[in-house]
Design a protein around this motif. Sequence first.
Motif, PDB file in Angstrom:
ATOM      1  N   GLN A 131       0.924  -1.754   0.171  1.00  0.00           N
ATOM      2  CA  GLN A 131      -0.041  -0.643   0.162  1.00  0.00           C
ATOM      3  C   GLN A 131       0.937   1.428   0.239  1.00  0.00           C
ATOM      4  O   GLN A 131       1.373   1.248   0.679  1.00  0.00           O
TER       5      GLN A 131
ATOM      6  N   HIS B 232      -4.142   6.402   3.913  1.00  0.00           N
ATOM      7  CA  HIS B 232      -4.708   5.607   3.511  1.00  0.00           C
ATOM      8  C   HIS B 232      -4.952   4.071   3.528  1.00  0.00           C
ATOM      9  O   HIS B 232      -5.499   3.765   2.548  1.00  0.00           O
ATOM     10  N   TRP B 233      -3.817   3.991   4.441  1.00  0.00           N
ATOM     11  CA  TRP B 233      -3.544   2.548   4.706  1.00  0.00           C
ATOM     12  C   TRP B 233      -4.907   1.788   5.243  1.00  0.00           C
ATOM     13  O   TRP B 233      -5.198   2.083   5.693  1.00  0.00           O
ATOM     14  N   LYS B 234      -4.932   0.103   4.663  1.00  0.00           N
ATOM     15  CA  LYS B 234      -6.540  -0.411   5.130  1.00  0.00           C
ATOM     16  C   LYS B 234      -6.054  -1.727   5.681  1.00  0.00           C
ATOM     17  O   LYS B 234      -4.435  -2.332   4.816  1.00  0.00           O
ATOM     18  N   GLY B 235      -6.710  -2.289   6.391  1.00  0.00           N
ATOM     19  CA  GLY B 235      -6.477  -4.009   6.644  1.00  0.00           C
ATOM     20  C   GLY B 235      -6.960  -3.900   8.157  1.00  0.00           C
ATOM     21  O   GLY B 235      -6.988  -2.794   8.867  1.00  0.00           O
ATOM     22  N   GLU B 236      -7.448  -5.201   8.331  1.00  0.00           N
ATOM     23  CA  GLU B 236      -8.075  -5.011   9.447  1.00  0.00           C
ATOM     24  C   GLU B 236      -7.146  -5.324  11.361  1.00  0.00           C
ATOM     25  O   GLU B 236      -7.599  -4.980  11.782  1.00  0.00           O
TER      26      GLU B 236
ATOM     27  N   GLU C  90     -14.929   1.069  11.765  1.00  0.00           N
ATOM     28  CA  GLU C  90     -15.418   1.417  10.810  1.00  0.00           C
ATOM     29  C   GLU C  90     -14.668   1.932  10.214  1.00  0.00           C
ATOM     30  O   GLU C  90     -14.287   2.368   9.232  1.00  0.00           O
TER      31      GLU C  90
ATOM     32  N   PRO D  85     -10.816   2.427   8.508  1.00  0.00           N
ATOM     33  CA  PRO D  85     -10.107   1.640   7.535  1.00  0.00           C
ATOM     34  C   PRO D  85      -9.257   0.856   8.829  1.00  0.00           C
ATOM     35  O   PRO D  85      -8.561  -0.109   7.732  1.00  0.00           O
ATOM     36  N   VAL D  86      -8.021   0.971   8.985  1.00  0.00           N
ATOM     37  CA  VAL D  86      -7.219   0.532  10.178  1.00  0.00           C
ATOM     38  C   VAL D  86      -7.829   0.087  11.118  1.00  0.00           C
ATOM     39  O   VAL D  86      -7.620   0.949  12.208  1.00  0.00           O
TER      40      VAL D  86
ATOM     41  N   SER E 227      -6.581  -9.791   7.008  1.00  0.00           N
ATOM     42  CA  SER E 227      -6.189  -8.841   6.262  1.00  0.00           C
ATOM     43  C   SER E 227      -5.567  -7.956   7.434  1.00  0.00           C
ATOM     44  O   SER E 227      -5.596  -7.078   8.495  1.00  0.00           O
TER      45      SER E 227
ATOM     46  N   LEU F  91      -1.708  -5.460   8.198  1.00  0.00           N
ATOM     47  CA  LEU F  91      -1.029  -3.886   7.478  1.00  0.00           C
ATOM     48  C   LEU F  91       0.375  -3.742   8.335  1.00  0.00           C
ATOM     49  O   LEU F  91       0.457  -3.901   9.799  1.00  0.00           O
TER      50      LEU F  91
END
Length: 500
Positions: free
Chosen positions: A6, A12-16, A66, A68-69, A106, A108
């Motif tokens: 990413q 803008h990073w995403k991941g559970e 909610e 993104p991380v 997911s 990160l």
Amino acid sequence: MDIRFQNLGPEHWKGEVLLALACQGENLPAECPALDKAVPWLTVAPGMRDFKGKSGEFALLHGHPELPVPRVLAVGLGPREKVDMQGIRKALAAAVQRCRAQGYASLLLPEPVLSRLPGGRERLVEECVCAALLALHRSDVLKKPDAEEPAPPQWLALGFDGEHVPDAAHAAARRGENTAWAVALARDLAAMPPNLLSPDHLARRARDLAREKGFSCTVLDEKDMEDLGMGCLLAVGRGSACPPRLVVLEHAPRGHEQDKPLILVGKGVTFDSGGISIKPAANMHQMKADMSGAAAVLAAVAALAQEDAPRRVIGLLACAENMPGGRAARPGDVVRAANGESVEIRNTDAEGRLALCDALIHAQKTWTPSAVVDIATLTGACAVALGPQLAGLFCRDQDLTERIRSAGGACGENFWPLPLWQPYAEDLKSEVADICHIGPREGGAINAALFLAHFVQEGVRWAHLDIAGVDWAAKGSPLAPVGPTGFGARTLLELARGGV
Ligand code: BES
Ligand code: MN
Ligand code: ZN
């Protein structure tokens, strides 16, 4: 698990779940602006105050679901001055296993967090990718899946702060993936039950891999071995219903076809019952892993072909099953090695050196090697001398010794030099043959190495790696469960990458 990138910056990073490796006493959110941008709530997360960063410590911290991380798994590494690559590998592997247990799909891993650690960015990326993948690997193809267990994570993303992921980081991640693939392959092969992995099965696996990855593979059968006079390797396999094989692998990339090859020779005893000098019953099943040397060689050559390494490498797998049987070699038999010398067999359980000597002779007759490295689960004596974390290294060439130790050290496989003490070669004298394959029990690992050295011509750069003991983990760890470790695959891969 996929490895991704990413690159749009921390916002803008995403991941559970974000994996934050932290040294003891350091306030990571305050010291790493990129982390603060990705998860600004972390500084005020109540649980973060309790997290000390001690080695083995974990804290799972939650932001708003909610986001993104939405979560951070803080992973303690202990005091910064004591942190080393092995500690980082282990901590990350343990963290990834936790994520699997939680069912996170997911993960990160922020590069700005990694780069704060000692080791250098590319090495850290490579090692972390490799460790994360190995943490999830199991040699369990013969088991039905556990319905209770959540699916493993689908991807691990490396989060970069910036538009562009450097080529070097991409390459490092790819190397890490390939290395993990090789180690997993070596473990899978060694874990394979001996009824399902005979010398011929192993040869077929090698052939399939050669086709798939683009290297060459030639299989010599009993007839070929007879023509080449390989009486020692043949003697090892004679008591078994499964005939021996000598597998010849070659990775010769374009432009390097004429280079002097690095030759890797692996002991491939697919099951070592001891033969007529039969072993005691306790833990005999572990002798299915007596082909760990061959597995490491096959895995390394396949991985080198897969990454198209600019290095000519030849692999020899000396495969046989050591069984008692009507035609089995007896203590007292005299056989002839491929160099014409007669060899007295005194104990059929010392079969590894017999299998290897013919392969070593073949290597020197057929090619002009830049170096020859053999790897074998050769002696219980080596395991007794060095314990479960060190492999024996026998080598008269200072430069090769150092290269092997540094390649091994860099990837968490440690080799300890042991002497090729020439006076002990006196004990390999035989009344009836040119050489006897065993000496006294005392100094057993050295005696075995000296027997091999007898078949290595002067001027050939040669090293012998005795991996008995380290090939099998009695205690599991996040990086390697109980069972075959795949030890050696990484070192061989690293050696060839380093241009030996
Ligand atoms: N494969 C064994 C060595 C081994 C022992 C590997 C323990 C892994 C764990 C080898 O073939 C063997 O049996 N060696 C004998 C030699 C002896 C008879 C001279 C040994 O070490 O006892
Ligand atoms: Mn044996
Ligand atoms: Zn053996």
